[in-house]
Design an enzyme around this catalytic site. Structure first.
Site, PDB file in Angstrom:
ATOM      1  N   CYS A  70       0.818  -1.213   0.000  1.00  0.00           N
ATOM      2  CA  CYS A  70       0.000   0.000   0.000  1.00  0.00           C
ATOM      3  C   CYS A  70       0.850   1.261   0.000  1.00  0.00           C
ATOM      4  CB  CYS A  70      -0.934  -0.005   1.204  1.00  0.00           C
ATOM      5  SG  CYS A  70      -1.937   1.481   1.327  1.00  0.00           S
ATOM      6  N   CYS A  75      -1.561   1.810  -2.884  1.00  0.00           N
ATOM      7  CA  CYS A  75      -2.530   2.889  -2.654  1.00  0.00           C
ATOM      8  C   CYS A  75      -1.918   4.286  -2.684  1.00  0.00           C
ATOM      9  CB  CYS A  75      -3.226   2.689  -1.309  1.00  0.00           C
ATOM     10  SG  CYS A  75      -3.568   0.997  -0.846  1.00  0.00           S
ATOM     11  N   LYS A  78      -0.198   5.343  -6.088  1.00  0.00           N
ATOM     12  CA  LYS A  78      -1.276   5.388  -7.077  1.00  0.00           C
ATOM     13  C   LYS A  78      -2.106   6.653  -6.905  1.00  0.00           C
ATOM     14  CE  LYS A  78      -4.997   3.629  -5.868  1.00  0.00           C
ATOM     15  NZ  LYS A  78      -5.937   2.629  -5.305  1.00  0.00           N
ATOM     16  N   TYR A 210      -9.982  -2.978 -10.114  1.00  0.00           N
ATOM     17  CA  TYR A 210      -9.526  -1.688  -9.577  1.00  0.00           C
ATOM     18  C   TYR A 210      -8.328  -1.142 -10.355  1.00  0.00           C
ATOM     19  CZ  TYR A 210     -11.758  -2.562  -4.940  1.00  0.00           C
ATOM     20  OH  TYR A 210     -12.609  -2.781  -3.900  1.00  0.00           O
ATOM     21  N   GLU A 214      -8.069   2.187 -12.697  1.00  0.00           N
ATOM     22  CA  GLU A 214      -7.312   3.320 -12.158  1.00  0.00           C
ATOM     23  C   GLU A 214      -6.166   3.727 -13.071  1.00  0.00           C
ATOM     24  OE1 GLU A 214      -8.380   2.430  -7.455  1.00  0.00           O
ATOM     25  OE2 GLU A 214      -6.516   1.661  -8.318  1.00  0.00           O
ATOM     26  N   ALA A 374     -13.315   2.119  -2.482  1.00  0.00           N
ATOM     27  CA  ALA A 374     -13.369   3.051  -3.608  1.00  0.00           C
ATOM     28  C   ALA A 374     -12.467   2.588  -4.735  1.00  0.00           C
ATOM     29  CB  ALA A 374     -12.958   4.453  -3.155  1.00  0.00           C
ATOM     30  N   HIS A 470     -25.999  22.514   1.639  1.00  0.00           N
ATOM     31  CA  HIS A 470     -26.288  23.099   0.333  1.00  0.00           C
ATOM     32  C   HIS A 470     -25.370  24.288   0.043  1.00  0.00           C
ATOM     33  CE1 HIS A 470     -28.756  23.990  -3.152  1.00  0.00           C
ATOM     34  NE2 HIS A 470     -28.718  25.271  -2.796  1.00  0.00           N
ATOM     35  N   GLU A 475     -25.591  16.300  -0.507  1.00  0.00           N
ATOM     36  CA  GLU A 475     -26.960  16.463  -0.025  1.00  0.00           C
ATOM     37  C   GLU A 475     -27.952  15.599  -0.808  1.00  0.00           C
ATOM     38  OE1 GLU A 475     -28.887  20.276  -0.644  1.00  0.00           O
ATOM     39  OE2 GLU A 475     -27.512  20.733  -2.284  1.00  0.00           O
TER      40      GLU A 475
END
Length: 496
Positions: A70, A75, A78, A210, A214, A374, A470, A475
């Site tokens: 990682c 991670c 990257k 992934y 990516e 993600a 907002h 939202e």
């Protein structure tokens, strides 16, 4: 199970008086999981040692580095490249926000690469200091298990030293794999892709997970011509199908050439680069071919089977119980080497639970529910909980699907034609939100908060009663009032 572990602990205490070990815990592998487990175990008062291969950005059987995949070749580097690639489109969009930019904008790959390398070197040093500050003894070299309570350390000069430990923890992670086709030696993996000396102007990527998505986003964002070849109809197998289609559309709109249901059959070195042949008879010339075809648990050189540790014959993964314990009571394993859920935060969780269980007096099993994750494409996709397909498979009743597709406020000025898509999956009977996903700017940042809500068992009514911020994209998650569709779960259909 918890009672059995307490009994084992009581027996361990009795045996402690008879056997003196060099260490209470010896960890093989100083990646995220190994460092977390060793540090937390030391905080509980254990005498801990950890070993790791010498540092290098590109891993091998004899090279690695404290921090693991990682930090050094995953991670972190990257994400740095994702940031770098994002500026290209940001600069394009800036013109419509009043920024007067020169027509010629150059990208310096070597400068970004050096910045990336400087950062992973810094982090490698930081992890070493973290171990030292926790009182953990760090050895540089290759570790292998030679007995239920014995680790052999092969030092840099080839000498071998053995250490005994009451507990041994395997945390060696995983390594990128190559596919077996003619010319495979011409391809690279994600390790090399993060350290290329020259920027590839033409790239072919094989894979739909992934890493493939990516790197397609990274290289295309930096100006390369990118071809993405994958076996299924859509990339990101296992994700929500609706969101997979969104990602595919975004990749195409940003200029990535998609080749669904496509495999590579041969790579040939030519004067103009690498000729890539596909099973559809296509020929593509590239500067770089990336195999993003999965990773395998790093167990081949650990000597586990000779000690009796059960290993999955197909994948090479170490088999463990709910508490990360192997069939040998003194040997444990966490992280990608177990091939459970291969994410860095999961390895951290497993390391924490291991320390609590073995040295903290709290039998604690990792909880794999509601883990957010993600895909850092451009824009990113982030999810937590169940996909629509998985929710239907598990449901005994109806599922309510809420979706929102909109043009982000930023795009209304920049003129970029790229929609943000959000989705909630709700159990119709309980009103609980069982899944959430988003593809669009800042999706991972937003989804982290949504993950807290799902872990607390939030209902759609509670989402609806929450006041939004907002103007923000976030939202939308609390303003989706109309059901997009209502579908009946597979179990309910079966029971009819």
């Amino acid at each position: 199970m918890a009672r059995k572990m307490l009994i084992d602990g009581e027996l361990d205490k009795a045996n402690e008086q008879e056997i003196q070990y060099d260490y209470d815990l010896f960890v093989i592998g100083a990646g995220s999981g190994g460092v977390r487990a060793s540090r937390f175990s030391a905080q509980y008062g254990a005498k801990v040692a950890i070993c790791e291969l010498p540092f290098h950005p590109i891993s091998s059987e004899v090279l690695g580095g404290v921090g693991g995949t990682c930090v050094i070749r995953g991670c972190v580097p990257k994400k740095i490249l994702v940031y770098g690639a994002s500026y290209g489109s940001e600069l394009e969009d800036a013109r419509n926000f009043g920024w007067e930019l020169n027509e010629n904008i150059d990208f310096n790959w070597k400068k970004l690469l050096q910045k990336k390398t400087d950062e992973i070197v810094r982090l490698n040093g930081l992890y070493k200091r973290t171990l030292s500050n926790a009182g953990v003894k760090l050895f540089e070299g290759e570790g292998r298990v030679v007995g239920p309570n014995e680790v052999e350390l092969i030092q840099l000069d080839g000498t071998k030293i053995s250490y005994t430990a009451k507990h041994i923890l395997i945390a060696t992670g995983s390594r990128a794999q190559r596919i077996n086709i003619p010319g495979q030696e011409l391809a690279i993996t994600s390790d090399e892709a993060l350290s290329l000396e020259e920027f590839p102007k033409r790239a072919v990527i094989l894979g739909g997970g992934y890493i493939a998505v990516e790197f397609a986003s990274i290289w295309r964002g930096m100006g390369a011509t990118v071809h993405l070849c994958f076996r299924k109809e859509l990339p990101l197998r296992g994700f929500d199908d609706e969101m997979r289609a969104v990602v595919a559309r975004n990749l195409e709109n940003r200029g990535v050439n998609l080749h669904p249901r496509t495999n590579l059959t041969e790579l040939v070195k030519t004067e103009d680069g690498i000729k890539v042949r596909t099973d559809h008879g296509e020929e593509i010339t590239a500067d770089v071919v990336l195999f993003a075809t999965g990773r395998a648990p790093n167990t081949k050189r650990l000597n586990l089977e000779s000690v009796g540790v059960e290993v999955d014959r197909r994948t090479g993964a170490v088999k463990v119980d709910d508490y990360s314990r192997t069939n040998i009571p003194s040997i444990w394993a966490i992280g990608d080497v177990t091939d459970r859920l291969n994410l860095t935060p999961v390895a951290l969780m497993e390391g924490t639970c291991f320390a609590k269980t073995v040295f903290g007096g709290q039998a604690t099993a990792p909880d794999y529910n509601h883990i957010p994750y993600a895909v850092f494409g451009i824009p990113p996709l982030s999810v937590v909980g169940l996909s629509e397909e998985l929710a239907l498979e598990k449901s005994n009743g109806d599922i309510l699907i809420y979706t929102s597709t909109f043009n982000p406020m930023k795009n209304t000025i920049s003129g970029r034609q790229e929609k943000t898509v959000m989705k909630l999956v709700v159990d119709a009977e309980t009103d609980k939100v069982v899944g959430a996903s988003m593809c669009g700017p800042d999706a991972p940042e937003i989804m982290q908060g949504i993950a807290v809500a799902l872990r607390c068992g939030a209902t759609k009514t509670q989402f609806d009663n929450t006041v939004g911020i907002h103007p923000s994209a976030a939202e939308e998650f609390v303003t989706m009032r109309s059901v997009t569709r209502r579908v009946t779960g597979h179990k309910a259909k079966t029971n009819l």
